[in-house]
Scaffold this active site. Structure first.
Site, mmCIF file in Angstrom:
data_model
loop_
_atom_site.group_PDB
_atom_site.id
_atom_site.type_symbol
_atom_site.label_atom_id
_atom_site.label_comp_id
_atom_site.label_asym_id
_atom_site.label_seq_id
_atom_site.Cartn_x
_atom_site.Cartn_y
_atom_site.Cartn_z
ATOM 1 N N GLU A 15 -8.561 3.083 3.741
ATOM 2 C CA GLU A 15 -9.595 2.058 3.591
ATOM 3 C C GLU A 15 -9.826 1.277 4.888
ATOM 4 O O GLU A 15 -9.632 0.061 4.946
ATOM 5 C CB GLU A 15 -9.241 1.105 2.444
ATOM 6 C CG GLU A 15 -9.246 1.770 1.086
ATOM 7 C CD GLU A 15 -8.989 0.811 -0.064
ATOM 8 O OE1 GLU A 15 -9.338 1.152 -1.206
ATOM 9 O OE2 GLU A 15 -8.420 -0.290 0.176
ATOM 10 N N GLU A 28 -9.166 7.266 -5.269
ATOM 11 C CA GLU A 28 -8.514 6.203 -6.040
ATOM 12 C C GLU A 28 -9.434 5.725 -7.156
ATOM 13 O O GLU A 28 -10.638 5.558 -6.956
ATOM 14 C CB GLU A 28 -8.178 4.994 -5.162
ATOM 15 C CG GLU A 28 -7.103 5.191 -4.133
ATOM 16 C CD GLU A 28 -6.785 3.896 -3.392
ATOM 17 O OE1 GLU A 28 -7.110 2.813 -3.928
ATOM 18 O OE2 GLU A 28 -6.234 3.964 -2.284
#
Length: 663
Positions: free
Chosen positions: A161, A313
């Protein structure tokens, strides 16, 4: 002597091997080693065939500078291979160990106020720090060298991320180098940034800084270029690590995970550097439009990938970062997972495998919750794993392209997001979601596309809002209509050029001519909750005072107020302009009408409210986002793959029900 042919770039198919990958982040270092065999047993029972290791393991792998502790990871890798679970191995560089910041403060980022972002959380690294990059490369090099030949390894996951901006001195020096490469001279920089305004002209490169905290508004050109620079610096960090692992394992795909519709990265450019596009997705289970948000992110990921993509995710239950964190009702995790598969995902993964007992995310769900294997979460995960295994061979690698493309560009988003704009209510994510929602509710398949890419395959282009448009992009829109395509533009499109200069007339002249706008007199933004009446619907967020050309027709006209009698929706041939945001039902009806005229039908007609129909290859997915059972009429006879039953004419879907039909 002929050269050896270069092996094609690896893809997600090299990791999936005809299956849907199912699993998630596994953090065995958080648990006693005697827990690991139990984890493997539960994974096998749940149909887990892939785990991601090492995302946050830097301090465990390198507890002090230069000392490597790989033994524990060796044992986990061997354990996974022994039980047939593939490993997506991560470089741990998103969370440097405390010793790195303590010994090398230059690796720590600073915010716009000059405050240091200390260790103790995550993502505490400066993308421009030479020291950080050196240590990140060293741990990546050693990981790749050690595990390149391990039979469990199926893919690389770089960092996690990427999101960190840095306003510190080393980043400032890198920003100046980036600007020199972009503009060449200070005169060109001053022109691009419009520094004649507010006496901001630069006489030396040393005076150029990131847009640090200022007394009043920062220069918009400076802010825009800093966002471009930040995306590029983070991309440099990614590609540096990617190139290391590629050198050791050229046959394995490499990815990093995007956050959904995240403003910090030019994801079109990033996707070009990835073998696999992957994204993290966490819709709010209490949001009545959570499924539409999921569909938007999935459509965007599939479009960036140009085919199958990876859901890296999601949450099996509640997250821990909302004000109130609700669990997912029964069946919702399964429903949203199948929605991702329907829209192109060849991997359905979670953060994380086992719910943590300590740390900042101990209340973030896992595939195995605190309730253990008897808990509802794991029982639902186990069912889902079995079903994905059942359909994997029918979906893996399949791809369907839409006839409609929504155009989206990060540079336009960045430029239009400056604090000095006409309205903060009309922000791009709000507008983008509204237009996508209209198409989603009409069951009209939709891709996303960059305005500068080849758009010739699409019958209909939808532009909710592209404040900044390059000349090349405008030429592409003109060519699309000239070649027989349909174009629908929303407000605040084509306002500025690549350097955020407002174009003469308030909108590019070529675009105004295409859309039938003679004069754009004024923008009339609306207050929150305020509406503008037309003769067919009520508009929200925005309205405009425009005059139409003689060959354009007003498809809707404002009624009442300052704009009474002026066009709200214009049409000139196959080009449409919508100067407000119609309420949801009206926008859906308008886009459905325009799509029909462009020869684009919905996936199925007559669907019950709340039912989504998606085609992927030859398969038809039916997804009931409602809480009540429904019956869906389908033409012909199909095999329903989840239940392995024949269905003719209609399909019954329970609450949050799913059906996967094969002709």
């Amino acid at each position: 002597m002929p050269s050896t042919p270069r092996r094609p770039t690896p893809t997600l198919a090299d990791a999936t091997r005809g299956r849907v990958l199912f699993g998630g982040d596994y953090n065995p270092e958080q648990w006693p080693e005697e827990t690991w065999p139990e984890d493997v047993r539960l994974m096998k029972d749940a149909g887990v065939n892939s785990v991601t290791l090492g995302v946050f393991s830097w301090a465990r792998l390198e507890p002090e500078p230069g000392r490597r502790e790989f033994g524990w990871l060796d044992r986990v890798m061997d354990l996974m291979h022994e039980h047939g679970v593939g490993v997506v191995l991560a470089t741990p560089t998103s969370s440097p160990p405390p010793w790195l910041g303590r010994l090398h403060p230059d690796t720590l980022p600073r915010d716009a106020d000059g405050r240091v972002e200390w260790w103790g959380g995550r993502q505490h690294f400066s993308h421009s720090s030479a020291t950080y990059r050196r240590y990140a490369a060293a741990i990546t090099e050693d990981l790749a060298a050690r595990y390149a030949g391990h039979p469990a390894l199926t893919m690389w996951h770089i960092n996690n991320e990427y999101c960190t901006a840095d306003y510190g001195d080393e980043a400032a020096a890198a920003f100046r180098r980036w600007l020199r490469a972009r503009y060449g001279t200070l005169d060109a920089l001053n022109s691009a940034w419009g520094t004649a305004f507010w006496s901001q002209g630069y006489d030396t490169w040393d005076g150029v800084l990131p847009p640090r905290h200022a007394h009043y508004m920062n220069n918009p050109g400076q802010v825009l270029d800093f966002r471009r620079f930040t995306s590029d610096m983070l991309l440099e960090c990614y590609t540096a690590e990617r190139d290391i692992v590629r050198r050791h394992t050229p046959h394995l795909p490499v990815t990093t995970n995007f956050m959904p519709l995240f403003p910090g990265q030019d994801a079109w450019r990033w996707a070009e550097e990835e073998d696999v596009v992957s994204v993290d997705l966490y819709p709010d289970p209490r949001d009545p439009l959570g499924a539409q948000h999921g569909a938007l992110v999935q459509d965007l990921a599939r479009s960036q990938a140009g085919g199958p993509w990876m859901l890296m995710e999601q949450a099996a239950g509640p997250v821990n970062w909302r004000g109130v964190n609700h669990p997912k009702p029964r069946g919702l995790n399964r429903l949203w997972s199948f929605q991702a598969v329907a829209r192109g995902a060849d991997a359905v993964c979670y953060f994380q495998w086992r719910q943590s007992r300590q740390g900042a995310e101990k209340f973030h769900s896992g595939m195995v919750s605190h309730a253990g294997e008897e808990g509802r979460t794991y029982q639902e995960v186990m069912r889902l794993g079995g079903e994905l295994a059942r359909i994997g061979e029918h979906v893996a690698g399949r791809h369907s392209r839409a006839d409609i493309a929504i155009l989206h560009d990060w540079h336009s988003w960045w430029a239009g997001d400056h604090e000095g704009r006409p309205s903060t209510e009309a922000d791009l994510p709000t507008v983008l979601h509204a237009w996508h929602r209209a198409l989603w509710e009409a069951n009209l398949p939709t891709d996303f596309a960059h305005p500068g890419h080849d758009l010739s395959a699409y019958r209909m282009l939808v532009v909710p809002q592209l404040y900044l448009l390059t000349d090349t992009a405008i030429d592409s829109l003109l060519a699309h209509v000239r070649d027989g395509g349909t174009l629908v533009c929303g407000f605040l499109t084509g306002i500025a050029d690549e350097q955020d200069r407002v174009r003469p007339g308030g909108m590019d002249a070529r675009l105004r001519e295409l859309l039938g706008i003679r004069t754009l007199h004024e923008w009339w933004p609306l207050e929150a909750g305020e509406t503008a009446a037309t003769d067919g619907f009520r508009g929200t967020l925005w309205s405009e005072e425009i005059d139409a050309t003689e060959d354009a027709s007003a498809e809707a006209v404002y009624r009442g107020g300052e704009l009474d009698g002026l066009p709200a929706v214009l049409r000139r041939g196959r080009a449409w302009y919508v100067s407000t945001l119609p309420e949801p039902g009206a926008l859906r009806a308008l886009l459905t009408r325009i799509a029909a005229g462009a020869g684009v039908p919905p996936v199925l007609d007559g669907l019950p409210a709340g039912v989504e129909a998606v085609r992927r290859g030859e398969l038809l997915f039916l997804l009931n986002h409602g809480r009540e059972p429904v019956t869906v009429r389908v033409p012909g006879t199909h095999v329903e793959l989840l239940g392995d039953t024949a269905v003719t004419g209609e399909v019954a879907l329970g609450r949050h029900g799913v059906a996967v039909l094969r002709p």
